[in-house]
Design an enzyme around this catalytic site. Structure first.
Site, short mmCIF file in Angstrom:
data_model
loop_
_atom_site.label_atom_id
_atom_site.label_comp_id
_atom_site.label_asym_id
_atom_site.label_seq_id
_atom_site.Cartn_x
_atom_site.Cartn_y
_atom_site.Cartn_z
N GLY A 39 0.85 -1.18 0.00
CA GLY A 39 0.00 0.00 0.00
C GLY A 39 0.89 1.22 0.00
CG ASN A 43 4.66 0.32 0.18
OD1 ASN A 43 4.59 -0.61 0.98
ND2 ASN A 43 4.35 0.19 -1.10
N GLY A 244 9.24 4.38 -5.85
CA GLY A 244 8.67 5.71 -5.72
C GLY A 244 8.22 6.01 -4.31
CG ASP A 245 5.16 3.80 -2.49
OD1 ASP A 245 4.61 4.82 -2.96
OD2 ASP A 245 4.69 2.66 -2.60
#
Length: 297
Positions: A39, A43, A244-245
């Protein structure tokens, strides 16, 4: 320590590894399967906590085994879970992920994430009051994200928004965003303008956009409408899920050091995260990040 309130999704990632992505109607034999906590909200919370931030999670899970496991996972990471609500009406959200040659294809079933409401933002007002930065994404309802932004403004807190999954953002929400963290596609869709260059879109929000550019690194629109660029870091990628997280959690954690240093650290953390499988399992600790950056100098 930077105190970060993360408002967002909490999922269980169901990850299948295959030699190729299936075509419509095709059945393939995969090489492996595993479950990982995920999620975008969770994350980013884990990424920030591992890098030294004091993190609280504001989200929603189902009253089921995945929900219990995910709450326990956040707690083990040192994340405050008192604002993780539970619903009996929806199962915990999941993401079905297929990984092939370090690339991924993802289907998300929101479940309990879509039960996170604007009322929950009011119920958790104390969490906004005690945060230094509020960080959100778009895997929970847009009305809830807007309510979170309003709470952040009410308490004078910067509101960072990672606009993923990408949607057109209403001006009423954009006006509340202190920092937008899209990739190039997400930036164009967020501002509902696919004709303009990303540089032109930057000029519309000077000092309020950090754009990720994959292996190339990231760029920041400075307050004088100039562009600050940070190159990426070369690593051997195993699984790009969660990169990206990781970037977003790191960016919020180190933003107090200034945009240039925060971007350098965020790009390095994102690069490190792809060297291991799984979204959260690949996220680096502060010691690992510092060691990596020492090796780059």
């Amino acid at each position: 320590m930077t105190r970060i309130l993360v408002v967002g999704s909490i999922n269980m990632d169901l990850v299948t590894t295959a030699s190729q992505f299936p075509r419509p109607g095709e059945t393939l034999t995969g090489q492996g399967f595993a479950t990982y906590p995920g999620g975008k909200g969770a994350n980013q919370a884990v990424a920030a906590a591992r890098l030294g931030a004091e993190v609280s999670m504001l989200g929603c899970v189902g009253n089921d085994a995945f929900g219990t496991e995910l709450r326990q996972t956040l707690h083990r990471e040192g994340i405050d879970t008192q604002w993780v609500f539970t619903t009996d009406k929806h199962p915990t959200g999941i993401a079905s992920i297929t990984v092939c040659d370090a690339e991924n294809a993802i289907i998300v079933v929101p479940g309990a994430n879509h039960a996170l409401t604007p009322q929950h933002m009011q119920d958790a007002e104390a969490a906004f009051a005690s945060a230094d930065i509020v960080l959100a994404q778009l895997e929970v309802p847009l009305a809830t994200v807007t309510a979170a932004a309003q709470q952040a403004k009410k308490h004078g807190k910067p509101f960072f928004l990672n606009p993923a999954p990408a949607v057109v953002l209403p001006e009423s929400l954009l006006d509340l965003v202190s920092l937008l963290t899209p990739n190039e596609y997400e930036l164009a869709l967020a501002l509902n303008d696919h004709a303009a260059s990303w540089q032109a879109l930057f000029a519309r929000l000077p000092g309020r956009v950090v754009m990720t550019q994959g292996k190339a690194g990231a760029s920041y629109s400075t307050s004088d409408a100039g562009i600050l660029a940070q190159a990426g870091f070369a690593v051997s990628a195993v699984d790009t899920t969660g990169a990206g997280d990781t970037f977003n959690g790191a960016l919020a954690t180190f933003w107090h050091l200034g945009a240039a240093e925060a971007m350098r650290r965020a790009c390095a953390a994102g690069a490190l995260s792809v060297t291991k499988p799984g979204a959260q399992s690949g996220m680096p600790t502060l010691a690992e990040l510092d060691s990596f950056l020492e090796q780059q100098s």
